[in-house]
Design a protein around this motif. Structure first.
Motif: not given
Length: 332
Positions: A47-52, A174
């Motif tokens: 993932a580009a940011g923080r994944p869930d 993702y």
């Protein structure tokens, strides 16, 4: 209170019971780490940011339940019901009806999924991608049941004309690869044996005779007397908090009447494809138990009765005060 909520509260009767009766949780975490490869392969979301991570954890659990033959459980069914009511209360009635319709379509598609057989859990790529998205969407409804309709839940963003595919299209890119990678590990390493058992021997989301004492607690899987708790951690070297160990122990002890004849317990680390197993006696010995399993179950039952977490209706059935009294959950 739920099992996890009680364990998160160090002053709750259940936490005090576990700390007194099963204090040596570090021995279990040490046992887990000692049995893992030095550098275990780990599936991580790209993932580009923080994944869930919360939703991903619930999604892989749901994906395994599909493979084992139990794609839908009471938690998800109730989550679908409550989601429509709660969205209607904070948005519009039309939006709530759309969410309810999406939930029903989700349940219908999940119920139509065939169970895996002969150790094969994976599906063709296109089917696997849709399954991953369905499981991720299911996590939004499951959260409503477990924790309420929180800000940021994608269900709140849906309009009156929304359908299931609209919600599936919102699943982060993702997710499919992440879930598919974990399914491949499960098939290749340690869980293929479950799908070699008859479907009626694969028990998903089991509840126990003591579950009503902790808000209807349900475990992950049971197969052949083997209780399996799935954890999707990216840091296996840091795995194993006191709460996580006592959660697995709690499921074991809540089977007051030995309905499932449990003889093994395991953590399954889905991102590493590692199943770490103990006999029930070895597990209790490592935890420092001074009483037998049957004695611990009886003691926990007495602790729950004294704490008043379980109340009895006039008809003699156990009941827990909860969602039925929620002012937003009495109907449309």
């Amino acid at each position: 209170m739920s099992l996890t909520s009680e364990l998160n509260d160090s002053k709750s009767p259940l936490s005090r019971f576990m700390a007194r009766e099963l204090p040596a949780t570090s021995r279990i975490t040490g046992s887990v780490r000692s049995r893992l490869p030095l550098r275990p392969r780990t599936v991580t979301p790209q993932a580009a940011g923080r994944p869930d991570y919360r939703s991903l954890g619930r999604a892989i659990d749901r994906r395994l339940r599909i493979a084992f033959g139990s794609p839908v459980d009471s938690i998800l069914v109730e989550g679908v019901f409550y989601a429509g009511i709660d969205v209607a209360a904070v948005a519009t009635r039309a939006a709530g009806q759309a969410v309810h319709g999406i939930g029903q379509a989700l349940l219908s598609e999940l119920k139509g999924q065939p169970a895996a057989h002969d150790g094969t859990l994976t599906r063709p790529r296109r089917d696997e991608e849709r399954l991953s998205r369905l499981c991720f969407v299911a996590s939004h409804f499951e959260e409503v049941k477990r924790a309420g309709l929180r800000p940021g839940n994608p269900l709140l963003q849906l309009g009156a004309a929304a359908v299931l595919d609209d919600l599936l299209d919102q699943v982060p890119p993702y997710v499919p690869d992440d879930i598919a990678g974990q399914v491949e590990l499960a098939e290749a390493d340690h869980l293929g044996w479950v799908t070699r058992q008859p479907v009626d021997k694969r028990i998903c989301a089991p509840v126990f005779s003591g579950s009503n004492d902790v808000d209807g607690a349900d475990a992950d899987f049971i197969a052949e007397g083997h209780l399996i708790h799935c954890k999707a951690t990216t840091r296996p070297d840091h795995f194993g908090s006191r709460r996580e160990v006592h959660q697995l122990a709690g499921y074991l002890l809540l089977d007051y009447e030995d309905e499932y004849a449990l003889n093994k317990v395991s953590f399954y680390l889905s991102r590493q494809g590692q199943l770490v197993t103990w006999s029930t006696q070895e597990f209790l010995d490592l935890l420092g138990a001074r009483r037998s399993l049957s004695e611990l179950r009886a003691a926990l039952c007495q602790t729950a009765a004294r704490s008043g977490s379980c109340r009895t209706t006039a008809g003699g059935e156990a009941a827990v005060a909860g969602d039925a009294g929620h002012p937003l959950r009495r109907g449309w």
